[in-house]
Motif scaffolding. Structure first.
Motif, PDB file in Angstrom:
ATOM      1  N   UNK A  70       0.751  -1.072  -0.064  1.00 24.98           N
ATOM      2  CA  UNK A  70      -0.088   0.095  -0.161  1.00 24.98           C
ATOM      3  C   UNK A  70       0.965   1.282  -0.296  1.00 24.98           C
ATOM      4  N   UNK A  71       1.668   1.372   0.945  1.00 28.45           N
ATOM      5  CA  UNK A  71       2.452   2.440   0.720  1.00 28.45           C
ATOM      6  C   UNK A  71       3.933   3.125  -0.753  1.00 28.45           C
ATOM      7  N   UNK A  74       1.187   3.761  -2.154  1.00 29.37           N
ATOM      8  CA  UNK A  74       0.398   5.007  -2.290  1.00 29.37           C
ATOM      9  C   UNK A  74      -0.866   4.942  -2.540  1.00 29.37           C
ATOM     10  N   UNK A  75      -1.811   3.689  -1.547  1.00 29.37           N
ATOM     11  CA  UNK A  75      -2.898   3.682  -1.637  1.00 29.37           C
ATOM     12  C   UNK A  75      -3.136   3.361  -0.250  1.00 29.37           C
ATOM     13  N   UNK A  76      -4.317   3.051   0.199  1.00 30.11           N
ATOM     14  CA  UNK A  76      -4.868   2.620   1.564  1.00 30.11           C
ATOM     15  C   UNK A  76      -4.659   0.511   1.374  1.00 30.11           C
ATOM     16  N   UNK A  77      -5.205   0.092   2.747  1.00 34.60           N
ATOM     17  CA  UNK A  77      -4.585  -1.104   2.930  1.00 34.60           C
ATOM     18  C   UNK A  77      -4.588  -1.928   2.404  1.00 34.60           C
ATOM     19  N   UNK A  78      -6.761  -1.042   2.763  1.00 31.96           N
ATOM     20  CA  UNK A  78      -7.474  -2.082   2.415  1.00 31.96           C
ATOM     21  C   UNK A  78      -8.248  -1.560   0.563  1.00 31.96           C
ATOM     22  N   UNK A  79      -6.768  -1.251  -0.212  1.00 32.21           N
ATOM     23  CA  UNK A  79      -7.259  -1.332  -1.251  1.00 32.21           C
ATOM     24  C   UNK A  79      -6.071  -2.427  -2.117  1.00 32.21           C
ATOM     25  N   UNK A  80      -5.763  -2.958  -1.003  1.00 33.03           N
ATOM     26  CA  UNK A  80      -4.741  -4.224  -1.594  1.00 33.03           C
ATOM     27  C   UNK A  80      -5.676  -5.423  -1.627  1.00 33.03           C
ATOM     28  N   UNK A  81      -4.882  -6.291  -2.807  1.00 31.15           N
ATOM     29  CA  UNK A  81      -5.489  -7.158  -2.143  1.00 31.15           C
ATOM     30  C   UNK A  81      -3.504  -8.541  -2.962  1.00 31.15           C
ATOM     31  N   UNK A 194       7.873   0.612 -16.886  1.00 30.47           N
ATOM     32  CA  UNK A 194       7.082   1.790 -18.263  1.00 30.47           C
ATOM     33  C   UNK A 194       6.825   2.837 -17.281  1.00 30.47           C
ATOM     34  N   UNK A 195       6.481   2.588 -16.069  1.00 33.04           N
ATOM     35  CA  UNK A 195       6.038   4.091 -14.891  1.00 33.04           C
ATOM     36  C   UNK A 195       4.656   4.448 -15.404  1.00 33.04           C
ATOM     37  N   UNK A 196       4.155   4.401 -16.704  1.00 40.23           N
ATOM     38  CA  UNK A 196       2.136   4.716 -16.738  1.00 40.23           C
ATOM     39  C   UNK A 196       1.630   3.878 -15.270  1.00 40.23           C
ATOM     40  N   UNK A 197       0.828   4.626 -14.781  1.00 41.59           N
ATOM     41  CA  UNK A 197      -0.320   3.835 -13.760  1.00 41.59           C
ATOM     42  C   UNK A 197      -1.910   4.448 -13.473  1.00 41.59           C
ATOM     43  N   UNK A 198      -2.406   3.562 -13.227  1.00 37.84           N
ATOM     44  CA  UNK A 198      -3.890   4.239 -13.435  1.00 37.84           C
ATOM     45  C   UNK A 198      -4.731   3.947 -11.965  1.00 37.84           C
ATOM     46  N   UNK A 199      -3.011   3.898 -10.814  1.00 39.25           N
ATOM     47  CA  UNK A 199      -3.581   3.896  -9.510  1.00 39.25           C
ATOM     48  C   UNK A 199      -4.660   5.619  -9.402  1.00 39.25           C
ATOM     49  N   UNK A 228      -3.679  -6.924  -6.238  1.00 34.43           N
ATOM     50  CA  UNK A 228      -4.620  -6.133  -7.036  1.00 34.43           C
ATOM     51  C   UNK A 228      -4.226  -4.878  -6.565  1.00 34.43           C
ATOM     52  N   UNK A 229      -5.488  -3.566  -7.074  1.00 38.11           N
ATOM     53  CA  UNK A 229      -5.286  -2.695  -6.572  1.00 38.11           C
ATOM     54  C   UNK A 229      -7.148  -1.736  -6.666  1.00 38.11           C
ATOM     55  N   UNK A 230      -7.860  -1.791  -5.845  1.00 37.05           N
ATOM     56  CA  UNK A 230      -8.951  -1.608  -6.466  1.00 37.05           C
ATOM     57  C   UNK A 230     -10.273  -0.303  -5.441  1.00 37.05           C
TER      58      UNK A 230
END
Ligand SMILES: Cc1ncc(COP(=O)(O)O)c(C=O)c1O
Length: 352
Positions: A70-71, A74-81, A194-199, A228-230
């Motif tokens: 998550x760190x 750059x998202x929250x832990x509950x956005x990671x599986x 690639x460095x492009x991300x949709x995060x 996965x991130x969502x």
């Protein structure tokens, strides 16, 4: 007894990439887009500590790794599986969000697991073809999103072409898909190169899911770990489908160790993308060998007599991958490694 497997499974072929014998191959493996050097000593030390810890009999635990990912993302832990390779993430997306007969859009050619997971479910597949120059068919994809479409797959950068989709195009697709209540799934297996991300779109759009992996730039392919991130809602749904212990503890320990050493990750990426890849591209250009503009750690190039060349390269100590399909018949995919490795590849290519 007659074959009792589901009818759609009976019609399928297994996905069996040519893996066998690779570990005993005396030469350089440039056929699976893996990292071409082993993980750092610290990763191996952490694995040894785990083996010596008398804890192999325990079930694995995941909280610390999810926090680190998550760190890193750059998202929250509950956005990671976390998943058993990102392949498992792909499977979970198809199983959680699609059913038999649902329309799914997979721009093609692309990574084999998308089609495999889709066929297991029995989706109706729409496959808009990549443009002649290997660019993503954004307009065709946007047009194909209609009532009944449940899922749109974007592989960014795409395997096998290496070509990337810009974030603005992804956002257009996500917006249109949202109007039709369809999920957009972005595969970012090669993100580190690639460095492009949709995060950055995750908190804005509830219909977006991303998968990533530790198999490529991080060099842990044999351990099978990805994530996965969502939105937390999507992650909670997919976690109902994933098993509670699907990722093993050595994979978890190694993933934590590579995330603690981003310096060596960046050194490798810099060498591959800014030194070795331009060198191979220059060689191809000088020799009038056409290749797709890749944003990943591999190049897809076009050759006459491609299967003969793959065999010749094998005999000279380099495994590469013959690719076929619409637009890419007669192409070869080569993984880019370090400068030294690619110098040797170029030298042998001249002899092939
Ligand atoms: C585009 C893409 N997605 C996903 C994967 C699967 O990676 P893994 O299951 O090792 O995480 C690969 C592997 O080649 C790939 O090329």
């Amino acid at each position: 007894m007659r074959n009792l497997a589901n009818k759609n499974i009976q019609k399928m072929k297994s996905y069996s990439p040519p893996l066998e014998g690779r570990r005993n191959f005396e030469g350089r493996l440039l056929d699976f887009n893996e990292k071409t050097v082993p993980p750092s000593k610290n990763v191996l030390k952490k694995l040894r500590e785990l083996i010596d810890s008398d804890q192999i009999q325990l079930y694995p635990e995941y909280d610390d790794l999810c926090g680190k990912i998550a760190t890193y993302s750059g998202v929250k832990k509950d956005q990671i599986m976390i998943t058993n390779g990102s392949d498992q993430g792909i499977d979970l997306i198809f199983r959680t969000y699609t059913e038999k007969g649902d329309k799914v859009i997979i721009p093609s050619p692309s990574f084999a697991m998308f089609y495999q997971c889709s066929r297991v479910i029995g989706n109706k597949l729409g496959m808009p073809v990549y443009n002649e120059d290997g660019s993503f068919p954004t307009d065709k994809v946007i047009k194909s999103i209609k009532t009944g479409v449940r899922l749109v797959v974007i592989c960014n950068p795409n395997n096998p072409t290496g070509t990337a989709v810009e974030l603005e195009d992804i956002e257009e697709i996500v917006k249109k898909a949202l109007r039709f209540s369809a999920i957009v799934y972005v595969d970012e297996a090669y993100f580190e190169f690639c460095k492009i991300t949709a995060i950055g779109l995750i908190d804005k759009y509830p219909n977006l899911i991303i998968t990533r992996t530790f198999s490529k730039a991080f060099g842990l392919a044999s351990l099978r770990i990805g994530y996965s991130i969502s939105s937390s809602t999507n992650i909670a749904e997919m976690l109902k489908v994933r098993g509670p212990y699907d990722m093993n503890m050595p994979a978890v320990v190694a993933a934590q160790a590579v995330l603690d050493d981003l310096e060596s990750l960046n050194e490798y990426i810099n060498e591959v993308m800014n030194k070795a890849k331009p060198m191979v591209e220059e060689f191809f250009r000088k020799n009038n060998i056409e290749f797709y503009p890749s944003r990943a750690n591999f190049l897809l190039f076009k050759m006459q007599k491609s299967s003969l060349l793959v065999e010749k390269l094998r005999s000279l100590g380099f495994l590469t991958r013959l690719r076929e399909g619409k637009r890419i018949d007669g192409t070869i995919r080569v993984t880019i490694g370090t400068v030294n490795q690619m110098k040797k590849f170029i030298n042998q290519f001249k002899n092939a």
